[in-house]
Design a protein around this motif. Structure first.
Motif, mmCIF file in Angstrom:
data_model
loop_
_atom_site.group_PDB
_atom_site.id
_atom_site.type_symbol
_atom_site.label_atom_id
_atom_site.label_comp_id
_atom_site.label_asym_id
_atom_site.label_seq_id
_atom_site.Cartn_x
_atom_site.Cartn_y
_atom_site.Cartn_z
ATOM 1 N N GLU A 11 47.195 34.730 16.933
ATOM 2 C CA GLU A 11 47.153 36.080 17.505
ATOM 3 C C GLU A 11 46.353 36.084 18.808
ATOM 4 N N LEU A 12 45.221 35.386 18.833
ATOM 5 C CA LEU A 12 44.416 35.291 20.044
ATOM 6 C C LEU A 12 45.153 34.502 21.118
ATOM 7 N N ALA A 13 45.851 33.449 20.718
ATOM 8 C CA ALA A 13 46.601 32.653 21.694
ATOM 9 C C ALA A 13 47.633 33.526 22.403
ATOM 10 N N ALA A 14 48.329 34.401 21.656
ATOM 11 C CA ALA A 14 49.311 35.298 22.273
ATOM 12 C C ALA A 14 48.632 36.255 23.243
ATOM 13 N N CYS A 15 47.459 36.729 22.887
ATOM 14 C CA CYS A 15 46.697 37.629 23.762
ATOM 15 C C CYS A 15 46.312 36.899 25.045
ATOM 16 N N LEU A 16 45.808 35.689 24.905
ATOM 17 C CA LEU A 16 45.396 34.924 26.083
ATOM 18 C C LEU A 16 46.585 34.610 26.987
ATOM 19 N N GLU A 17 47.740 34.331 26.389
ATOM 20 C CA GLU A 17 48.938 34.092 27.193
ATOM 21 C C GLU A 17 49.291 35.309 28.028
ATOM 22 N N SER A 18 49.113 36.508 27.460
ATOM 23 C CA SER A 18 49.451 37.735 28.197
ATOM 24 C C SER A 18 48.537 37.934 29.405
ATOM 25 N N LEU A 19 47.362 37.315 29.383
ATOM 26 C CA LEU A 19 46.444 37.428 30.517
ATOM 27 C C LEU A 19 46.772 36.438 31.628
ATOM 28 N N GLY A 20 47.623 35.467 31.328
ATOM 29 C CA GLY A 20 48.025 34.485 32.341
ATOM 30 C C GLY A 20 46.839 33.706 32.866
ATOM 31 N N ASP A 21 46.819 33.521 34.181
ATOM 32 C CA ASP A 21 45.771 32.714 34.808
ATOM 33 C C ASP A 21 44.395 33.366 34.736
ATOM 34 N N ALA A 22 44.338 34.668 34.438
ATOM 35 C CA ALA A 22 43.049 35.351 34.368
ATOM 36 C C ALA A 22 42.179 34.800 33.238
ATOM 37 N N ALA A 23 42.799 34.173 32.226
ATOM 38 C CA ALA A 23 42.031 33.634 31.109
ATOM 39 C C ALA A 23 41.880 32.118 31.183
ATOM 40 N N ALA A 24 42.332 31.511 32.246
ATOM 41 C CA ALA A 24 42.253 30.059 32.377
ATOM 42 C C ALA A 24 40.837 29.628 32.742
ATOM 43 N N PRO A 25 40.488 28.370 32.412
ATOM 44 C CA PRO A 25 39.183 27.867 32.854
ATOM 45 C C PRO A 25 39.082 27.959 34.378
ATOM 46 N N GLY A 26 37.893 28.134 34.867
ATOM 47 C CA GLY A 26 37.706 28.254 36.311
ATOM 48 C C GLY A 26 37.918 29.678 36.786
ATOM 49 N N ALA A 30 38.401 36.788 42.033
ATOM 50 C CA ALA A 30 39.719 37.312 42.409
ATOM 51 C C ALA A 30 40.598 37.564 41.184
ATOM 52 N N ASP A 31 40.267 36.948 40.033
ATOM 53 C CA ASP A 31 41.042 37.124 38.812
ATOM 54 C C ASP A 31 40.598 38.330 37.990
ATOM 55 N N LEU A 32 39.527 38.983 38.394
ATOM 56 C CA LEU A 32 38.945 40.040 37.583
ATOM 57 C C LEU A 32 39.894 41.204 37.354
ATOM 58 N N ASP A 33 40.574 41.677 38.383
ATOM 59 C CA ASP A 33 41.480 42.816 38.199
ATOM 60 C C ASP A 33 42.553 42.505 37.162
ATOM 61 N N ALA A 34 43.114 41.313 37.219
ATOM 62 C CA ALA A 34 44.133 40.928 36.242
ATOM 63 C C ALA A 34 43.548 40.892 34.832
ATOM 64 N N ALA A 35 42.344 40.391 34.695
ATOM 65 C CA ALA A 35 41.698 40.346 33.383
ATOM 66 C C ALA A 35 41.465 41.752 32.853
ATOM 67 N N ARG A 36 41.068 42.664 33.710
ATOM 68 C CA ARG A 36 40.815 44.045 33.278
ATOM 69 C C ARG A 36 42.106 44.759 32.896
ATOM 70 N N ARG A 37 43.223 44.336 33.482
ATOM 71 C CA ARG A 37 44.504 44.970 33.167
ATOM 72 C C ARG A 37 45.161 44.375 31.938
ATOM 73 N N GLY A 38 44.571 43.355 31.338
ATOM 74 C CA GLY A 38 45.175 42.703 30.170
ATOM 75 C C GLY A 38 45.619 43.740 29.150
ATOM 76 N N THR A 39 46.803 43.564 28.638
ATOM 77 C CA THR A 39 47.386 44.564 27.738
ATOM 78 C C THR A 39 47.516 44.061 26.315
ATOM 79 N N CYS A 40 46.775 43.034 25.936
ATOM 80 C CA CYS A 40 46.963 42.456 24.612
ATOM 81 C C CYS A 40 46.320 43.293 23.515
ATOM 82 N N LEU A 41 45.475 44.214 23.854
ATOM 83 C CA LEU A 41 44.778 44.987 22.833
ATOM 84 C C LEU A 41 45.368 46.381 22.727
#
Length: 146
Positions: A11-26, A30-41
């Motif tokens: 379930e968490l893996a699917a959530c992280l996939e929806s965040l794309g590169d925003a959840a990747a290491p590093g 610049a990735d913050l807006d995408a992380a805040r828009r994550g729709t997995c929850l």
């Protein structure tokens, strides 16, 4: 030997996939807006099927700061003082809201007959340290007084 990351719950893996590169290491700023828009929850049922009455407050913040939003979920029909679970959402002080992750403390509160208070603190980097921590503390002080 390369480091292999630990496996994630499906379930968490699917959530992280929806965040794309925003959840990747590093992670980069610049990735913050995408992380805040994550729709997995999904939006939680704050009443837990009618168990809780839900109120929202804006309580005094730290000196010179705006009010702090608090979400208060109290067992329906209770007026006596009750124990409180004070919830501070995750997100590294950079993402999230008072509704993020609140399902777990709501489950505990249902079992314990407790109130859940969840704080919606200001987020960094727009509000650098110590602003988020001071907001969390101001909400805790209000909770203890009330």
């Amino acid at each position: 030997m390369p480091l292999v990351p630990p496996p994630f719950d499906p379930e968490l893996a699917a959530c992280l996939e929806s965040l794309g590169d925003a959840a990747a290491p590093g992670f980069r700023l610049a990735d913050l807006d995408a992380a805040r828009r994550g729709t997995c929850l999904a939006a939680p049922d704050l009443t837990s099927g009618g168990v809780f009455e839900v109120s929202e407050y804006a309580v005094p913040g730290p000196p010179g700061a705006p009010g702090i939003p608090l979400l208060v979920c109290r067992p329906r029909g209770t007026t006596a003082p009750l124990p409180v679970l004070y919830h501070v959402h995750g997100g590294g002080m950079m993402a999230g809201t008072d509704r993020a992750g609140v399902e777990v403390p709501l489950d505990w509160a249902r079992e314990l007959g407790a109130v859940v208070v969840s704080v919606d603190y200001r987020l960094a980097p727009e509000h650098p340290h110590p602003a988020p921590v001071e907001d969390v503390y101001a909400g805790l002080v209000w909770t203890a007084e009330h």
